[in-house]
Design a protein around this motif. Structure first.
Motif, PDB file in Angstrom:
ATOM      1  N   ARG A 119      23.014  19.863  40.369  1.00 35.52           N
ATOM      2  CA  ARG A 119      21.780  19.246  39.905  1.00 35.52           C
ATOM      3  C   ARG A 119      22.183  17.777  38.673  1.00 35.52           C
ATOM      4  O   ARG A 119      21.714  17.343  38.697  1.00 35.52           O
ATOM      5  CB  ARG A 119      21.018  20.187  39.008  1.00 35.52           C
ATOM      6  N   TRP A 120      23.029  18.043  38.341  1.00 37.90           N
ATOM      7  CA  TRP A 120      23.924  17.013  37.429  1.00 37.90           C
ATOM      8  C   TRP A 120      25.530  17.064  37.128  1.00 37.90           C
ATOM      9  O   TRP A 120      25.835  16.031  37.991  1.00 37.90           O
ATOM     10  CB  TRP A 120      22.968  16.945  35.647  1.00 37.90           C
ATOM     11  N   THR A 137      22.842  13.805  32.704  1.00 39.50           N
ATOM     12  CA  THR A 137      21.380  14.588  31.877  1.00 39.50           C
ATOM     13  C   THR A 137      20.381  14.164  32.352  1.00 39.50           C
ATOM     14  O   THR A 137      19.462  14.717  32.625  1.00 39.50           O
ATOM     15  CB  THR A 137      21.694  14.688  30.439  1.00 39.50           C
ATOM     16  N   LEU A 185      18.898  16.183  35.377  1.00 43.20           N
ATOM     17  CA  LEU A 185      17.808  17.501  35.310  1.00 43.20           C
ATOM     18  C   LEU A 185      16.617  16.954  34.273  1.00 43.20           C
ATOM     19  O   LEU A 185      15.534  17.788  34.471  1.00 43.20           O
ATOM     20  CB  LEU A 185      18.786  18.047  33.293  1.00 43.20           C
TER      21      LEU A 185
END
Length: 193
Positions: free
Chosen positions: A104-105, A165, A168
């Motif tokens: 996801r990141w 970040t 996210l």
């Protein structure tokens, strides 16, 4: 690899770790889930890696080598000092689009967040990732910022970390473009002084 060939047990464990740990969480993922995903026994895991932490460290080492290779390609393709500094964002776009490492990141930031007191083998890989970023960004900041290269490198690293970040949050819509613009603005500001 032909259709009939199967990955080795070691390779299946690394693939399972890469697919599960950095999405679902390192500590939240039981060893049994990794074993099931890799279709191996616990004895096989411990024979090849010795521990879950060692498997995590090796999965991160593989990611770091792949990431560095992608970044290297973008540095070489850059035509000027600004391009070499901003290549980290081009590499990030390519890595997220083309690599076989779901996330996801950022697996390194995720591991550092989840494991603030990580085992030495994991801590060493996390430190290597940070060192690679800091060293390269400083090197590519020097032609643009001279004596203030450390300041520029820190600003670009912060823009890069913020970009990661933002994945996210899901905002802004295009974090890599925004991060690149911030880094370019910082470099231009240092270049004027």
């Amino acid at each position: 690899m032909t259709t009939g060939q199967r990955l080795s047990a070691r390779a299946r464990l690394l693939k399972a770790a890469d697919q599960v740990l950095f999405e679902d969480g390192i500590r939240a993922t039981p060893v049994d889930a990794l074993l099931q995903q890799a279709e191996v026994s616990a004895a096989t895991l411990y024979t090849h890696f010795g521990s879950k932490d060692a498997l995590v460290a090796e999965a991160l080492r593989v990611r770091l080598a792949d990431w560095q290779g992608v970044w290297d390609q973008h540095i070489v393709a850059a035509s000027d000092d600004m391009g070499r500094l901003l290549a980290v964002f081009d590499a990030l776009a390519s890595y997220r689009r083309d690599q076989n490492h779901p996330s996801r990141w950022c697996a390194f930031l995720a591991a550092a967040t989840e494991l603030p007191a990580a085992a030495d083998e994991i801590s060493a890989v996390l430190a290597a990732d940070t060192e690679l970023l800091a060293t390269r960004l400083l090197h590519f900041s020097r032609p643009l910022a001279g004596a203030r290269a450390q300041d520029l490198a820190a600003e670009v690293l912060l823009a890069y970390s913020g970009t990661l970040t933002a994945f996210l949050r899901g905002y802004p819509h295009s974090p890599i473009d925004v991060g690149r613009r911030l880094a370019r603005s910082a470099a231009q500001a240092h270049n004027r002084h």
